[in-house]
Design a protein around this motif. Structure first.
Motif, PDB file in Angstrom:
ATOM      1  N   SER A   1     -11.875   3.386  47.119  1.00 33.29           N
ATOM      2  CA  SER A   1     -12.184   4.811  47.137  1.00 33.29           C
ATOM      3  C   SER A   1     -11.059   5.549  47.848  1.00 33.29           C
ATOM      4  CB  SER A   1     -13.517   5.051  47.850  1.00 33.29           C
ATOM      5  OG  SER A   1     -13.844   6.420  47.858  1.00 33.29           O
ATOM      6  N   CYS A   2     -10.292   6.315  47.087  1.00 32.44           N
ATOM      7  CA  CYS A   2      -9.137   7.051  47.620  1.00 32.44           C
ATOM      8  C   CYS A   2      -9.530   8.516  47.798  1.00 32.44           C
ATOM      9  CB  CYS A   2      -7.947   6.909  46.680  1.00 32.44           C
ATOM     10  SG  CYS A   2      -7.374   5.212  46.453  1.00 32.44           S
ATOM     11  N   GLN A   3     -10.201   8.810  48.894  1.00 33.07           N
ATOM     12  CA  GLN A   3     -10.686  10.155  49.158  1.00 33.07           C
ATOM     13  C   GLN A   3     -10.382  10.518  50.615  1.00 33.07           C
ATOM     14  OE1 GLN A   3     -14.735  11.056  47.640  1.00 33.07           O
ATOM     15  NE2 GLN A   3     -14.756   8.947  46.877  1.00 33.07           N
ATOM     16  N   ALA A   4     -10.480  11.802  50.906  1.00 24.58           N
ATOM     17  CA  ALA A   4     -10.335  12.290  52.276  1.00 24.58           C
ATOM     18  C   ALA A   4     -11.240  13.507  52.425  1.00 24.58           C
ATOM     19  CB  ALA A   4      -8.889  12.657  52.580  1.00 24.58           C
ATOM     20  N   GLU A  46     -12.564  15.116  42.625  1.00 25.53           N
ATOM     21  CA  GLU A  46     -12.098  16.391  42.080  1.00 25.53           C
ATOM     22  C   GLU A  46     -11.174  16.199  40.868  1.00 25.53           C
ATOM     23  OE1 GLU A  46     -10.489  18.696  45.290  1.00 25.53           O
ATOM     24  OE2 GLU A  46     -12.477  19.203  46.054  1.00 25.53           O
ATOM     25  N   PRO A  47     -11.314  17.099  39.884  1.00 22.37           N
ATOM     26  CA  PRO A  47     -10.543  16.974  38.651  1.00 22.37           C
ATOM     27  C   PRO A  47      -9.027  16.947  38.861  1.00 22.37           C
ATOM     28  CG  PRO A  47     -12.341  18.523  38.332  1.00 22.37           C
ATOM     29  CD  PRO A  47     -12.324  18.177  39.799  1.00 22.37           C
ATOM     30  N   GLU A  48      -8.512  17.762  39.780  1.00 23.29           N
ATOM     31  CA  GLU A  48      -7.062  17.788  40.003  1.00 23.29           C
ATOM     32  C   GLU A  48      -6.545  16.424  40.416  1.00 23.29           C
ATOM     33  OE1 GLU A  48      -3.864  19.599  43.204  1.00 23.29           O
ATOM     34  OE2 GLU A  48      -5.691  20.751  42.797  1.00 23.29           O
ATOM     35  N   VAL A  49      -7.268  15.765  41.310  1.00 22.43           N
ATOM     36  CA  VAL A  49      -6.836  14.445  41.770  1.00 22.43           C
ATOM     37  C   VAL A  49      -7.041  13.401  40.676  1.00 22.43           C
ATOM     38  CG1 VAL A  49      -7.075  12.718  43.590  1.00 22.43           C
ATOM     39  CG2 VAL A  49      -7.424  15.136  44.117  1.00 22.43           C
ATOM     40  N   VAL A  50      -8.137  13.521  39.931  1.00 18.25           N
ATOM     41  CA  VAL A  50      -8.364  12.614  38.796  1.00 18.25           C
ATOM     42  C   VAL A  50      -7.200  12.706  37.818  1.00 18.25           C
ATOM     43  CG1 VAL A  50      -9.786  12.193  36.760  1.00 18.25           C
ATOM     44  CG2 VAL A  50     -10.875  12.592  38.972  1.00 18.25           C
ATOM     45  N   ALA A  51      -6.820  13.913  37.458  1.00 19.56           N
ATOM     46  CA  ALA A  51      -5.733  14.094  36.489  1.00 19.56           C
ATOM     47  C   ALA A  51      -4.428  13.504  36.997  1.00 19.56           C
ATOM     48  CB  ALA A  51      -5.558  15.575  36.181  1.00 19.56           C
ATOM     49  N   GLY A  86      -0.895  14.651  46.205  1.00 16.02           N
ATOM     50  CA  GLY A  86       0.195  13.685  46.171  1.00 16.02           C
ATOM     51  C   GLY A  86      -0.068  12.493  47.076  1.00 16.02           C
ATOM     52  N   THR A  87      -0.619  12.770  48.249  1.00 17.59           N
ATOM     53  CA  THR A  87      -0.934  11.687  49.185  1.00 17.59           C
ATOM     54  C   THR A  87      -1.993  10.764  48.605  1.00 17.59           C
ATOM     55  OG1 THR A  87      -0.382  13.091  51.065  1.00 17.59           O
ATOM     56  CG2 THR A  87      -1.795  11.190  51.503  1.00 17.59           C
ATOM     57  N   LEU A  88      -3.016  11.332  47.976  1.00 15.26           N
ATOM     58  CA  LEU A  88      -4.091  10.525  47.415  1.00 15.26           C
ATOM     59  C   LEU A  88      -3.601   9.696  46.235  1.00 15.26           C
ATOM     60  CD1 LEU A  88      -6.932  13.174  47.688  1.00 15.26           C
ATOM     61  CD2 LEU A  88      -6.676  11.106  49.080  1.00 15.26           C
ATOM     62  N   VAL A  89      -2.668  10.223  45.466  1.00 19.14           N
ATOM     63  CA  VAL A  89      -2.094   9.433  44.378  1.00 19.14           C
ATOM     64  C   VAL A  89      -1.301   8.261  44.936  1.00 19.14           C
ATOM     65  CG1 VAL A  89      -0.439   9.452  42.476  1.00 19.14           C
ATOM     66  CG2 VAL A  89      -2.073  11.326  42.719  1.00 19.14           C
ATOM     67  N   ARG A  90      -0.532   8.505  45.987  1.00 21.64           N
ATOM     68  CA  ARG A  90       0.195   7.390  46.613  1.00 21.64           C
ATOM     69  C   ARG A  90      -0.778   6.363  47.191  1.00 21.64           C
ATOM     70  NH1 ARG A  90       3.611  11.730  47.780  1.00 21.64           N
ATOM     71  NH2 ARG A  90       2.605  12.176  49.782  1.00 21.64           N
ATOM     72  N   MET A  91      -1.893   6.841  47.706  1.00 25.96           N
ATOM     73  CA  MET A  91      -2.916   5.936  48.195  1.00 25.96           C
ATOM     74  C   MET A  91      -3.432   5.050  47.049  1.00 25.96           C
ATOM     75  SD  MET A  91      -6.467   7.038  50.063  1.00 25.96           S
ATOM     76  CE  MET A  91      -5.646   8.047  51.312  1.00 25.96           C
ATOM     77  N   ALA A  92      -3.633   5.662  45.880  1.00 27.91           N
ATOM     78  CA  ALA A  92      -4.086   4.903  44.719  1.00 27.91           C
ATOM     79  C   ALA A  92      -3.037   3.873  44.293  1.00 27.91           C
ATOM     80  CB  ALA A  92      -4.401   5.854  43.570  1.00 27.91           C
ATOM     81  N   ARG A  93      -1.772   4.268  44.351  1.00 24.66           N
ATOM     82  CA  ARG A  93      -0.710   3.318  43.997  1.00 24.66           C
ATOM     83  C   ARG A  93      -0.673   2.154  44.995  1.00 24.66           C
ATOM     84  NH1 ARG A  93       2.216   5.114  39.862  1.00 24.66           N
ATOM     85  NH2 ARG A  93       2.414   7.370  39.493  1.00 24.66           N
ATOM     86  N   SER A  94      -0.901   2.453  46.256  1.00 26.02           N
ATOM     87  CA  SER A  94      -0.954   1.387  47.261  1.00 26.02           C
ATOM     88  C   SER A  94      -2.123   0.451  46.992  1.00 26.02           C
ATOM     89  CB  SER A  94      -1.080   2.000  48.656  1.00 26.02           C
ATOM     90  OG  SER A  94       0.083   2.727  49.006  1.00 26.02           O
TER      91      SER A  94
END
Length: 227
Positions: free
Chosen positions: A20-23, A54-59, A33-41
């Motif tokens: 779960s990559c949330q804050a 949220e849709p923006e982060v999903v996209a 951007g930070t949450l996407v990097r978290m997902a990549r990690s």
């Protein structure tokens, strides 16, 4: 004709970890951007999927080569995890392979039912993860078409006991009584607890705070050093 729903995300999750990559609001990590990097990690560490808000982060996270479980938290009381059909469809449009939504017995703010949300997401080509607090809610969600049932709301919604450990009893009860995959989520803090959830009957396990919440973890350690 009913749109064909993809089965591959479910196959990919079997026996695997979802991160779960949330804050929370106000946290320094709450940045797309930070949450996407978290997902990549999480991907680099071996996660099978990520759960994001949220849709923006999903996209943005859709660019990561992992199934995205999308939700949309709107508010902080009552049904606020993907509370309406509108929220759910926005997540599908943003690229979520699976939409996570509150499937408790509480009324939804748009007057719809959980079954209405499931039907809308399926028509859009997505799958639905039902976030529940009790075994009865999980069984009802599966009967209404949920593709997965998750213990996300155990301890946080009426009808479920507050506790500090993962609700493995609920995991086991759901595994015995529904035919769809059961996801263990909530208060899973160690690899041993994650393994215990699989042993209790979970198909896959979601871990959030213990992996992706440096503010909360720092606060925990700081408190432990306070006389």
């Amino acid at each position: 004709m009913t749109p064909r729903r993809p089965a591959s995300p479910l196959t990919a999750l079997t026996g695997r970890l979802i991160v779960s990559c949330q804050a929370p609001p106000g946290d320094p990590m709450r940045d797309t951007g930070t949450l996407v990097r978290m997902a990549r990690s999480a991907q680099a560490g071996g996660a099978a999927a990520v759960r994001v808000n949220e849709p923006e982060v999903v996209a943005a996270t859709a660019a990561v080569d992992l199934p995205v479980i999308g939700l949309w938290k709107d508010g902080d009381t009552g049904v606020y995890i993907t509370p309406t059909v509108r929220h759910a469809l926005a997540l599908v449009d943003a690229g979520a392979a699976i939409v996570a939504a509150d499937a408790t017995a509480r009324p939804r703010p748009d007057g719809s039912t959980f079954a209405d949300l499931v039907a809308a997401v399926h028509a859009g080509g997505g799958l639905v993860m039902a976030d529940v607090a009790t075994a009865d809610e999980g069984r009802e969600a599966a009967a209404q078409g949920a593709d997965l049932v998750s213990t996300t709301l155990s301890g946080y919604a009426p009808g479920s006991p507050r506790q500090t450990l993962p609700d493995l009893e609920l995991v086991a009860a759901l595994a015995r009584s529904v035919e769809v995959p059961v996801v263990a989520e909530g208060r899973i803090a160690t690899p041993e607890q994650a393994a215990a959830a699989l042993a209790a009957g979970a198909t896959s396990v979601v871990v959030g705070t213990a992996i992706t919440a440096p503010t909360a973890l720092t606060r925990l350690f700081a408190a432990g050093l306070t006389p």
